[in-house]
Motif scaffolding. Structure first.
Motif, short mmCIF file in Angstrom:
data_model
loop_
_atom_site.label_atom_id
_atom_site.label_comp_id
_atom_site.label_asym_id
_atom_site.label_seq_id
_atom_site.Cartn_x
_atom_site.Cartn_y
_atom_site.Cartn_z
N ASP A 261 26.67 4.30 -5.74
CA ASP A 261 25.89 4.49 -4.59
C ASP A 261 24.42 3.96 -4.40
N VAL A 262 24.10 3.58 -3.20
CA VAL A 262 22.94 2.64 -3.24
C VAL A 262 22.16 3.23 -2.06
N ASP A 263 21.07 3.71 -1.97
CA ASP A 263 20.30 3.91 -0.79
C ASP A 263 18.92 3.26 -0.81
N GLY A 264 18.36 2.77 0.60
CA GLY A 264 17.18 2.01 0.36
C GLY A 264 17.32 0.60 1.32
N PRO A 265 16.35 -0.09 1.01
CA PRO A 265 15.21 -0.13 0.24
C PRO A 265 13.98 0.79 0.47
N PHE A 266 13.15 1.06 -0.41
CA PHE A 266 11.90 1.91 -0.17
C PHE A 266 10.65 1.33 -0.67
N GLY A 267 9.78 1.87 -0.58
CA GLY A 267 8.62 1.50 -1.34
C GLY A 267 7.50 0.40 -0.46
N PHE A 268 6.31 0.34 -1.18
CA PHE A 268 5.12 -0.39 -0.73
C PHE A 268 4.60 -1.25 -1.85
N PHE A 269 5.23 -1.45 -2.80
CA PHE A 269 4.62 -1.95 -3.93
C PHE A 269 4.92 -3.78 -3.64
N LYS A 270 4.18 -4.21 -2.68
CA LYS A 270 4.52 -5.52 -2.26
C LYS A 270 3.23 -6.28 -1.79
N PHE A 271 3.23 -7.44 -1.50
CA PHE A 271 2.04 -8.33 -0.96
C PHE A 271 2.49 -8.90 0.15
N ASP A 272 1.48 -9.57 0.79
CA ASP A 272 1.54 -10.35 1.87
C ASP A 272 2.12 -11.91 1.47
N PRO A 273 3.19 -12.33 1.70
CA PRO A 273 3.41 -13.57 1.33
C PRO A 273 2.61 -14.54 1.85
N ALA A 274 1.74 -14.44 2.88
CA ALA A 274 0.80 -15.21 3.17
C ALA A 274 -0.41 -15.87 2.29
N LYS A 275 -0.50 -14.76 1.30
CA LYS A 275 -1.41 -14.98 0.20
C LYS A 275 -0.94 -15.72 -0.99
N ILE A 276 0.11 -15.96 -1.00
CA ILE A 276 0.80 -16.86 -2.26
C ILE A 276 0.11 -18.21 -2.40
N ALA A 277 0.14 -19.04 -1.64
CA ALA A 277 -0.52 -20.31 -1.71
C ALA A 277 -1.99 -20.51 -2.16
N THR A 278 -2.66 -19.43 -1.99
CA THR A 278 -4.14 -19.48 -2.43
C THR A 278 -4.78 -18.52 -3.11
N GLN A 279 -3.96 -17.39 -3.69
CA GLN A 279 -4.66 -16.61 -4.31
C GLN A 279 -4.22 -16.38 -5.75
N LYS A 280 -4.82 -15.71 -6.66
CA LYS A 280 -4.18 -15.47 -7.88
C LYS A 280 -3.66 -14.10 -8.07
N PHE A 281 -2.89 -13.76 -9.15
CA PHE A 281 -2.10 -12.62 -9.29
C PHE A 281 -2.18 -12.32 -10.82
N LEU A 282 -2.30 -11.12 -10.98
CA LEU A 282 -2.31 -10.22 -12.41
C LEU A 282 -1.24 -9.36 -12.24
N PHE A 283 -0.11 -9.49 -13.18
CA PHE A 283 0.88 -8.38 -13.29
C PHE A 283 0.74 -7.78 -14.63
N VAL A 284 0.67 -6.42 -14.78
CA VAL A 284 0.41 -5.66 -15.75
C VAL A 284 1.54 -4.59 -15.61
N ALA A 285 2.43 -4.64 -16.81
CA ALA A 285 3.75 -3.80 -16.94
C ALA A 285 3.80 -3.32 -18.50
N THR A 286 4.50 -2.19 -18.39
CA THR A 286 4.77 -1.61 -19.61
C THR A 286 6.43 -1.39 -19.73
N GLY A 287 7.20 -1.65 -20.60
CA GLY A 287 8.62 -1.45 -20.50
C GLY A 287 9.31 -2.25 -19.44
N THR A 288 10.28 -1.44 -18.82
CA THR A 288 10.96 -1.81 -17.60
C THR A 288 10.22 -1.83 -16.42
N GLY A 289 9.10 -1.52 -16.64
CA GLY A 289 7.93 -1.74 -15.31
C GLY A 289 7.95 -3.06 -15.08
N ILE A 290 8.53 -4.10 -15.82
CA ILE A 290 8.86 -5.54 -15.37
C ILE A 290 9.26 -5.92 -14.36
#
Length: 214
Positions: free
Chosen positions: A84-113
Motif C-alpha cells: 500500500d502506497v500513499d503520496g508523494p509528500f514532502g518538500f526536500f527538493k530543489f528548483d531544477p532551474a538551479k542545476i546548470a549553474t549551482q553547486k550542491f553538497l549532500f550529507v547523509a547518514t545510513g539510509t539517508g542517502i
C-alpha cells in the motif's frame, strides 16, 4: 492510497534492502517520500523515494529495525506481492532551474542517502559532492550509481572508507563556497551538528535544507 505490485526485492546487506514496485502512474519530484506498508496493514512508515523521476518503476531503500512493525514485514516481501502506497509528500527538493549553474553538497547518514540517489538518477549532470556516514563500508549503498570521485565514505566502525570517523569530523576539515546548496538527510543529531559546522563556515541558513530520519 493505492496498491502497487512488487517486482523485485534486492538485498544490499543482511538488514538493508531495496523494494521495487510498479509505478502506477505516480508522479513525484526527487526528494519526496511515500507512506509504505504491506497490503492491508494498519502500520505504514515514511520512506524517501530511491528511484529517479524518469524510471518506469518506484524504489525505496529500507533498513530493517529490530522490533519494527513495518520494516520486518517489508523484508519478507517477494515479487508478486502487493504494498500500500500513499503520496508523494514532502518538500526536500530543489528548483531544477538551479542545476546548470549551482553547486550542491549532500550529507547523509545510513539510509539517508535515499533522496540523493534519486537526485542523481534524475539529474546526473549535477555539480555535487556527497558525504555519507555509516558504520561499515558494506553500507556504501549502490555507489556505482554515483560518480565515485564525488563521494566521501565516512566509516565510524572500521577503517575501510575514505575517512575514518563521522561526517562531522570530515566536514570540519573542509572549506565550502558560500553559495553552495546544502542538503542534509539523516539522524537529528547529525543534522544539528552539521548545520552548525556549515553556518560556521559561512553557508547562509537559506542554503541549508534538512530531512530528519529517526
Amino acid at each position: 492510497m493505492k496498491k502497487h505490485k512488487v517486482t523485485q526485492v534486492r538485498h544490499l546487506t543482511d538488514y538493508t534492502f531495496v523494494i521495487r514496485f510498479e509505478r502506477n502512474g505516480m508522479e513525484f519530484q526527487t526528494g519526496q517520500f511515500v507512506l509504505l506498508g504491506t497490503k492491508g496493514a494498519v502500520d505504514r512508515r515514511e520512506y524517501s523515494i530511491y528511484s529517479g523521476e524518469h524510471d518506469d518503476f518506484l524504489e525505496v531503500l529500507v533498513r530493517e529495525v529490530d522490533g519494527g512493525k513495518v520494516s520486518s514485514k517489508l523484508k519478507r516481501l517477494n515479487a508478486g506481492d502487493f504494498v500500500d502506497v500513499d503520496g508523494p509528500f514532502g518538500f526536500f527538493k530543489f528548483d531544477p532551474a538551479k542545476i546548470a549553474t549551482q553547486k550542491f553538497l549532500f550529507v547523509a547518514t545510513g539510509t539517508g542517502i535515499s533522496p540523493f540517489h534519486s537526485f542523481l538518477k534524475t539529474h546526473p549532470e549535477l555539480n555535487y559532492k556527497m558525504v555519507h556516514g555509516v558504520r561499515k563500508a558494506e553500507e556504501a549503498y549502490d555507489y556505482e550509481d554515483f560518480k565515485r570521485s564525488k563521494v566521501t565514505l565516512c566509516t565510524s566502525g572500521e577503517k575501510q572508507g575514505d575517512f575514518y570517523g563521522r561526517v562531522t569530523g570530515f566536514l570540519s576539515t573542509q572549506t565550502f563556497d558560500e553559495d553552495t546548496n546544502c542538503f542534509l538527510c539523516g539522524n537529528s543529531e547529525m543534522i544539528y551538528e552539521v548545520f552548525d559546522i556549515l553556518t560556521g563556515k559561512g553557508i547562509p541558513v537559506s542554503n541549508i535544507y534538512t530531512e530528519v530520519y529517526f
